[in-house]
Design a protein around this motif. Structure first.
Motif, PDB file in Angstrom:
ATOM      1  N   PHE A   9       1.753 -11.608  -0.661  1.00 57.26           N
ATOM      2  CA  PHE A   9       1.686 -10.157  -0.513  1.00 57.26           C
ATOM      3  C   PHE A   9       0.641  -9.630  -1.482  1.00 57.26           C
ATOM      4  O   PHE A   9       0.221 -10.350  -2.397  1.00 57.26           O
ATOM      5  CB  PHE A   9       3.043  -9.512  -0.825  1.00 57.26           C
ATOM      6  N   PRO A  10       0.235  -8.375  -1.331  1.00 60.89           N
ATOM      7  CA  PRO A  10      -0.734  -7.811  -2.284  1.00 60.89           C
ATOM      8  C   PRO A  10      -0.148  -7.772  -3.696  1.00 60.89           C
ATOM      9  O   PRO A  10       0.981  -7.333  -3.877  1.00 60.89           O
ATOM     10  CB  PRO A  10      -0.977  -6.392  -1.765  1.00 60.89           C
ATOM     11  N   PRO A  11      -0.882  -8.260  -4.686  1.00 62.45           N
ATOM     12  CA  PRO A  11      -0.352  -8.263  -6.052  1.00 62.45           C
ATOM     13  C   PRO A  11      -0.236  -6.852  -6.610  1.00 62.45           C
ATOM     14  O   PRO A  11      -0.940  -5.938  -6.199  1.00 62.45           O
ATOM     15  CB  PRO A  11      -1.366  -9.088  -6.833  1.00 62.45           C
ATOM     16  N   ALA A  12       0.662  -6.688  -7.576  1.00 61.11           N
ATOM     17  CA  ALA A  12       0.924  -5.377  -8.158  1.00 61.11           C
ATOM     18  C   ALA A  12      -0.234  -4.894  -9.015  1.00 61.11           C
ATOM     19  O   ALA A  12      -0.505  -3.705  -9.098  1.00 61.11           O
ATOM     20  CB  ALA A  12       2.204  -5.410  -8.992  1.00 61.11           C
ATOM     21  N   ALA A  62       0.389  -4.750  11.764  1.00 60.11           N
ATOM     22  CA  ALA A  62      -1.041  -5.025  11.938  1.00 60.11           C
ATOM     23  C   ALA A  62      -1.759  -5.039  10.594  1.00 60.11           C
ATOM     24  O   ALA A  62      -2.613  -5.904  10.351  1.00 60.11           O
ATOM     25  CB  ALA A  62      -1.659  -3.978  12.862  1.00 60.11           C
ATOM     26  N   ASP A  63      -1.425  -4.084   9.722  1.00 64.15           N
ATOM     27  CA  ASP A  63      -2.059  -4.036   8.396  1.00 64.15           C
ATOM     28  C   ASP A  63      -1.770  -5.316   7.614  1.00 64.15           C
ATOM     29  O   ASP A  63      -2.652  -5.874   6.946  1.00 64.15           O
ATOM     30  CB  ASP A  63      -1.543  -2.832   7.588  1.00 64.15           C
ATOM     31  N   GLY A  64      -0.532  -5.778   7.681  1.00 65.80           N
ATOM     32  CA  GLY A  64      -0.149  -6.989   6.963  1.00 65.80           C
ATOM     33  C   GLY A  64      -0.869  -8.210   7.486  1.00 65.80           C
ATOM     34  O   GLY A  64      -1.292  -9.082   6.714  1.00 65.80           O
ATOM     35  N   PRO A 113       0.817  -1.218   0.000  1.00 67.32           N
ATOM     36  CA  PRO A 113       0.000   0.000   0.000  1.00 67.32           C
ATOM     37  C   PRO A 113       0.853   1.273   0.000  1.00 67.32           C
ATOM     38  O   PRO A 113       0.409   2.307  -0.479  1.00 67.32           O
ATOM     39  CB  PRO A 113      -0.815  -0.111   1.290  1.00 67.32           C
ATOM     40  N   SER A 114       2.085   1.176   0.499  1.00 66.48           N
ATOM     41  CA  SER A 114       2.968   2.350   0.503  1.00 66.48           C
ATOM     42  C   SER A 114       3.516   2.655  -0.886  1.00 66.48           C
ATOM     43  O   SER A 114       4.095   3.711  -1.106  1.00 66.48           O
ATOM     44  CB  SER A 114       4.128   2.126   1.478  1.00 66.48           C
ATOM     45  N   GLY A 115       3.359   1.726  -1.828  1.00 68.01           N
ATOM     46  CA  GLY A 115       3.803   1.952  -3.198  1.00 68.01           C
ATOM     47  C   GLY A 115       5.065   1.178  -3.565  1.00 68.01           C
ATOM     48  O   GLY A 115       5.458   1.162  -4.731  1.00 68.01           O
ATOM     49  N   PRO A 120      12.387  -8.200   0.242  1.00 70.56           N
ATOM     50  CA  PRO A 120      12.874  -6.920   0.760  1.00 70.56           C
ATOM     51  C   PRO A 120      12.406  -6.684   2.195  1.00 70.56           C
ATOM     52  O   PRO A 120      11.361  -7.183   2.626  1.00 70.56           O
ATOM     53  CB  PRO A 120      12.249  -5.888  -0.191  1.00 70.56           C
ATOM     54  N   LYS A 121      13.187  -5.917   2.923  1.00 74.87           N
ATOM     55  CA  LYS A 121      12.876  -5.645   4.335  1.00 74.87           C
ATOM     56  C   LYS A 121      11.529  -4.961   4.489  1.00 74.87           C
ATOM     57  O   LYS A 121      10.794  -5.224   5.433  1.00 74.87           O
ATOM     58  CB  LYS A 121      13.978  -4.791   4.961  1.00 74.87           C
ATOM     59  N   ALA A 122      11.202  -4.086   3.551  1.00 74.05           N
ATOM     60  CA  ALA A 122       9.924  -3.375   3.636  1.00 74.05           C
ATOM     61  C   ALA A 122       8.756  -4.361   3.603  1.00 74.05           C
ATOM     62  O   ALA A 122       7.753  -4.180   4.309  1.00 74.05           O
ATOM     63  CB  ALA A 122       9.800  -2.375   2.490  1.00 74.05           C
ATOM     64  N   PHE A 123       8.882  -5.415   2.820  1.00 75.44           N
ATOM     65  CA  PHE A 123       7.807  -6.403   2.719  1.00 75.44           C
ATOM     66  C   PHE A 123       7.709  -7.254   3.984  1.00 75.44           C
ATOM     67  O   PHE A 123       6.613  -7.568   4.438  1.00 75.44           O
ATOM     68  CB  PHE A 123       8.028  -7.293   1.484  1.00 75.44           C
TER      69      PHE A 123
END
Length: 170
Positions: free
Chosen positions: A126-129, A112-114, A90-92, A102-105
């Motif tokens: 993960f959310p698809p692109a 909590a969102d994840g 969601p952050s882009g 990646p660490k961000a993922f």
């Protein structure tokens, strides 16, 4: 002026005019020679092309162009082309799904969102692109498929041997 200098100058002028005629004749023949070379350029070997280039005074490529060889060695360290992103947070931030996560993922997945997203989309990493969520088959559904496959390959049932017939034979 002395008579000898006039004679020497006159001789020099005649010599230069003769050279000029030779140069003009040669310049007239050069296009013809170039046309012949162009006509036979396809059949000239690389060594012959080098000789012609040396005569003309033009540089020629030292290495002939070769087709790249098929890689038979290790694939480690080879460069791969760009790949379209497979996952988008969601952050882009995006990830193609190759290599280490990646660490961000990983931090998003632990947040909590994840966790909320993972509960809503079981089986998806993960959310698809592209935005559409492809739900993978859950473990329960996979187990049901295995049970169905096993039951369809059931062994034939043997009838138990009669107890009385075994005693009579012995």
């Amino acid at each position: 002026m002395a008579f000898t200098t006039l004679k020497s100058l006159d001789a020099e002028i005649k010599q230069l005019e003769a050279q000029k005629k030779l140069v003009e004749k040669r310049d007239g023949e050069v296009p013809k020679a170039l046309a012949v070379l162009q006509r036979y350029a396809k059949v000239l070997t690389l060594a012959q092309r080098r000789q012609v280039a040396k005569l003309i005074g033009e540089p020629i490529d030292a290495q002939p162009a070769r087709a790249p060889k098929a890689g038979t060695g290790s694939l480690k360290g080879r460069k791969l082309g760009k790949v379209a992103p497979k996952y988008r947070l969601p952050s882009g931030e995006t990830w193609a799904g190759r290599g280490l996560t990646p660490k961000a993922f990983t931090t998003w997945a632990k947040s909590a969102d994840g966790k909320v997203w993972a509960k809503a989309n079981p089986g998806a990493k993960f959310p698809p692109a592209d935005g559409a969520v492809k739900k993978a088959a859950t473990k329960a559904a996979k187990k049901v498929r295995k049970v169905v496959k096993k039951s369809s390959k059931a062994k034939p049932i043997r009838k138990p041997a009669k107890k009385g017939s075994a005693k009579a034979a012995g």
